[in-house]
Scaffold this active site. Structure first.
Site, mmCIF file in Angstrom:
data_model
loop_
_atom_site.group_PDB
_atom_site.id
_atom_site.type_symbol
_atom_site.label_atom_id
_atom_site.label_comp_id
_atom_site.label_asym_id
_atom_site.label_seq_id
_atom_site.Cartn_x
_atom_site.Cartn_y
_atom_site.Cartn_z
ATOM 1 N N TYR A 169 -2.424 -3.081 -11.161
ATOM 2 C CA TYR A 169 -3.066 -2.914 -9.554
ATOM 3 C C TYR A 169 -2.074 -3.597 -8.770
ATOM 4 C CZ TYR A 169 -4.759 -2.749 -4.684
ATOM 5 O OH TYR A 169 -4.505 -3.062 -3.233
ATOM 6 N N SER A 228 0.540 -1.069 -0.543
ATOM 7 C CA SER A 228 -0.089 -0.221 -0.130
ATOM 8 C C SER A 228 0.593 1.293 0.077
ATOM 9 C CB SER A 228 -0.818 -0.262 1.759
ATOM 10 O OG SER A 228 -1.826 -1.168 0.950
ATOM 11 N N TYR A 233 -3.827 2.999 7.742
ATOM 12 C CA TYR A 233 -4.764 2.080 7.672
ATOM 13 C C TYR A 233 -6.328 2.671 8.941
ATOM 14 C CZ TYR A 233 -1.935 -1.429 5.141
ATOM 15 O OH TYR A 233 -1.729 -1.417 4.177
ATOM 16 N N LYS A 256 0.554 2.991 -3.256
ATOM 17 C CA LYS A 256 -0.439 4.104 -3.036
ATOM 18 C C LYS A 256 -0.846 5.214 -3.018
ATOM 19 C CE LYS A 256 -4.046 0.389 -1.990
ATOM 20 N NZ LYS A 256 -4.442 -0.225 -0.641
ATOM 21 N N VAL A 312 1.454 -3.828 3.603
ATOM 22 C CA VAL A 312 1.127 -5.000 3.972
ATOM 23 C C VAL A 312 2.599 -5.438 3.951
ATOM 24 C CG1 VAL A 312 -1.090 -5.056 4.405
ATOM 25 C CG2 VAL A 312 -0.345 -6.006 2.389
HETATM 26 N N1 GLU Z 1 -1.632 -5.693 -2.959
HETATM 27 C C1 GLU Z 1 -2.310 -5.862 -1.340
HETATM 28 C C2 GLU Z 1 -3.977 -5.870 -1.289
HETATM 29 O O1 GLU Z 1 -4.322 -4.746 -1.665
HETATM 30 C C3 GLU Z 1 -1.919 -4.140 -0.334
HETATM 31 C C4 GLU Z 1 -2.439 -3.878 0.988
HETATM 32 C C5 GLU Z 1 -1.484 -3.294 2.130
HETATM 33 O O2 GLU Z 1 -0.620 -2.884 2.100
HETATM 34 O O3 GLU Z 1 -2.486 -1.931 2.209
HETATM 35 O O4 GLU Z 1 -4.164 -6.588 -0.551
#
Ligand code: GLU
Length: 304
Positions: free
Chosen positions: A189, A61, A240, A64, A258
């Site tokens: 993605y 993430s 989060y 992002k 994560v």
């Molecule tokens: N690739 C992970 C997912 O889409 C990213 C989640 C994350 O790092 O919060 O579940």
């Protein structure tokens, strides 16, 4: 001032034993939970690295931030905000509930999975592959690291187990928030989440935001207002459902993933890259958050 950063990193290394590596993406379960690394990239050009700073991990993430940045660079704010909100949430990062219950059907913010998938759909490019290349290319320019690339094993593992993301994306397709074919977009993605970096790469992306859009090489790739917006959304949504605690305890804009990475921005002062794959109950690096707390105290980082 004068705090011994190496000692602070070492002191927090014991907290790695209290977290768990992510296992819902099987390949991530293979990570070493005992790692703890730190890189500080200062706006004056100094770089300091500690612990396992040179171990590679997938951005997950953390990427992002680059996806949202690309979407902001490629769209006007009104057209972006027709598809996405910038509201914090106590729901999980892959929650579907608000997509149905909120009357506008828009993802709550760009740092949960639904919001990142929509942000990616808004990035310039005729195909999802073009959008992938746009974001990866921007990351490579910002970090000055043209070797950043996808970890194929993690990518395949994500693609094989990404049904929750498929559910989010197909739901958003059904409500008209997503307007492109779902599978190729998800593929882009998953590949972006699987981009492999080290603490130095993360710190250089963070330092770019700390310098309001100027790279270490002196290239301006984003405007001040754009960077301010990214940092504001990081402050409210980046950790989060632990974002509130993090704001109170550490007080800097940050984004976790994560894979155990945390990108932190101390505006005007430095970019921070942390690796600690053992996660807490929110999905944030447990030792990484403790480490950032101690560094914030030692160097008076909080922006509040
Ligand atoms: N690739 C992970 C997912 O889409 C990213 C989640 C994350 O790092 O919060 O579940």
């Amino acid at each position: 001032m004068g705090a011994d950063i190496a000692a602070i990193v070492q002191k927090n290394a014991r907290f790695t034993a209290k977290g768990q590596v992510a296992s819902y993406i099987p390949e991530l379960a293979k990570q070493d939970p005992s790692l703890l690394g730190l890189c500080l990239m200062h706006t004056d050009g100094r770089t300091q690295c500690f612990g396992d700073f040179d171990k590679k991990f997938t951005m997950q993430s953390v990427v992002k931030v680059a996806v949202f940045l690309s979407a902001l660079l490629d769209n006007s704010l009104p057209s972006l905000f027709r598809k996405i909100n910038i509201s914090p949430t106590a729901d999980g990062f892959n929650s579907i509930v608000s997509l149905e219950t909120k009357s506008d059907k828009k993802p709550l913010n760009p740092f949960i999975n639904s919001g990142a998938i929509v942000s990616l759909s808004m990035v310039a490019g005729g195909t999802p592959q073009d959008k992938f290349e746009r974001v990866l290319g921007l990351l490579q320019r910002i970090t000055g690291n043209p070797t950043l690339e996808v970890n194929e094993a993690v990518y395949r593992s994500e693609r094989a187990t990404g049904d929750r993301n498929r559910a989010l994306a197909y739901y958003m397709k059904s409500t008209g928030i997503l307007e492109c074919p779902v599978e190729p977009l998800l593929d882009a993605y998953f590949r972006l989440c699987s981009v492999e970096a080290d603490c130095r790469d993360i710190a250089s992306l963070a330092c770019f935001l700390a310098r309001n859009g100027v790279t270490a090489a002196g290239e301006t790739l984003a405007g001040r207002d754009t960077c301010r917006l990214v940092k504001a959304v990081m402050s409210t949504c980046g950790m989060y459902d632990g974002s509130g605690d993090f704001a109170a305890l550490v007080g800097i804009p940050a984004k976790s993933g994560v894979g155990g990475g945390i990108l932190g921005v101390v505006p005007g002062r430095c970019g921070v890259g942390v690796l600690g794959p053992a996660l807490d109950e929110h999905g944030n690096s447990l030792a990484g958050v403790m480490l950032l707390h101690d560094l914030s105290e030692a160097f008076d980082w909080s922006i509040y």
